[in-house]
Design an enzyme around this catalytic site. Structure first.
Site, PDB file in Angstrom:
ATOM      1  CB  CYS A 100      35.720 -52.662  32.662  1.00  0.00           C
ATOM      2  SG  CYS A 100      35.539 -51.763  34.183  1.00  0.00           S
ATOM      3  CG  HIS A 101      32.435 -48.681  33.010  1.00  0.00           C
ATOM      4  ND1 HIS A 101      33.147 -49.208  34.057  1.00  0.00           N
ATOM      5  CD2 HIS A 101      31.314 -48.146  33.547  1.00  0.00           C
ATOM      6  CE1 HIS A 101      32.491 -48.988  35.199  1.00  0.00           C
ATOM      7  NE2 HIS A 101      31.378 -48.342  34.911  1.00  0.00           N
TER       8      HIS A 101
END
Lengths: 168, 168
Positions: A100-101
């Site tokens: 994800c991030h």
């Protein structure tokens, strides 16, 4: 075997809890490091104890590093100690898995140039600017680096992490 | 191999998501059944698609039944079809795994008498009234039945579920 996770407040809850519980299922010890010790809470209000402070981490104590997503990586990426830790894992060719991030931390640590990787879609441009080869796939493996896009990719992400831990 | 999970709105998010992703990691097909098809949302606001309606479930299609907790079991326990499904799994000695408030469904289906089991602490009295032998342990195994107390027990719960699925 010990595995290190680095996170902070506003983590993506499932991206931290699923790997954390999965590793514990295998009786693997997991440390969670953050800017300071204590309870951190996720976007969905789950709470977990960060039992280590980044500054006390010795990367050589760990076999792998896992970086969950959410809004936490945006803060962690500016912590020099977090960058140093990520660099040490790459230098020793130890597993680094980011979802994800999570890859934002690796971008700021200048570790993504020439790497095949994925991330949450809003991080794709950053990855490309960092001269990584972005791929829109549930999991991308490039040597010691495993990356995924979002919570729905957790089965593939964990499948590759567990395979790597068992084979190395 | 297919596994059935039964849940509804206000499920305990991690108790549904962790087993769901874990089974998918093993490439096991998972159906989620509820009173009607469609999105159900957890106490922590995760959403997941219930792809089956209870009424269309044929228990013989599945190798195991998993019952997550939260506030969902309090509603599901009064669904006759859910009780029928649970009874069918017990009759065929197939794995039934329930965590937290999940055992409430088994209590209402009159399946707990004489069984060793655990649950969320607030369900302990109900279990005892149903003549189960309540144990305050992270996981209790009694033949085809695996029970756990709460999200923190998920590593032990999943360890025993995966062991059972591999050995049967």
């Amino acid at each position: 075997m010990k595995v290190l996770m680095i996170s902070a407040n506003n983590f993506e809850d499932s991206e931290l809890l699923v790997p954390y519980y999965r590793l514990k299922e295998e009786n693997i010890e997991v440390d969670i490091a953050s800017m300071k010790k204590g309870i951190i809470s996720g976007k969905h209000k789950y709470e977990i104890n960060a039992n280590k402070e980044l500054n006390e981490i010795n990367p050589s104590d760990y076999k792998a590093l896992i970086l969950p997503g959410g809004k936490a990586p945006e803060k962690i990426r500016h912590e020099e100690k977090a960058q140093e830790i990520a660099k040490a894992f790459f230098k020793d060719n130890k597993l680094v898995a980011a979802i994800c991030h999570g890859p934002q931390i690796l971008i700021t640590a200048n570790l993504m140039k020439g790497k095949h990787a994925t991330s949450y879609k809003s991080v794709a441009d950053e990855l490309k600017k960092a001269e990584a080869f972005y791929e829109d796939k549930e999991v991308v493996i490039d040597g010691n680096l495993i990356t995924s896009r979002s919570p729905e990719d957790l089965p593939a992400f964990m499948r590759e992490i567990m395979k790597h831990l068992k084979n190395n």
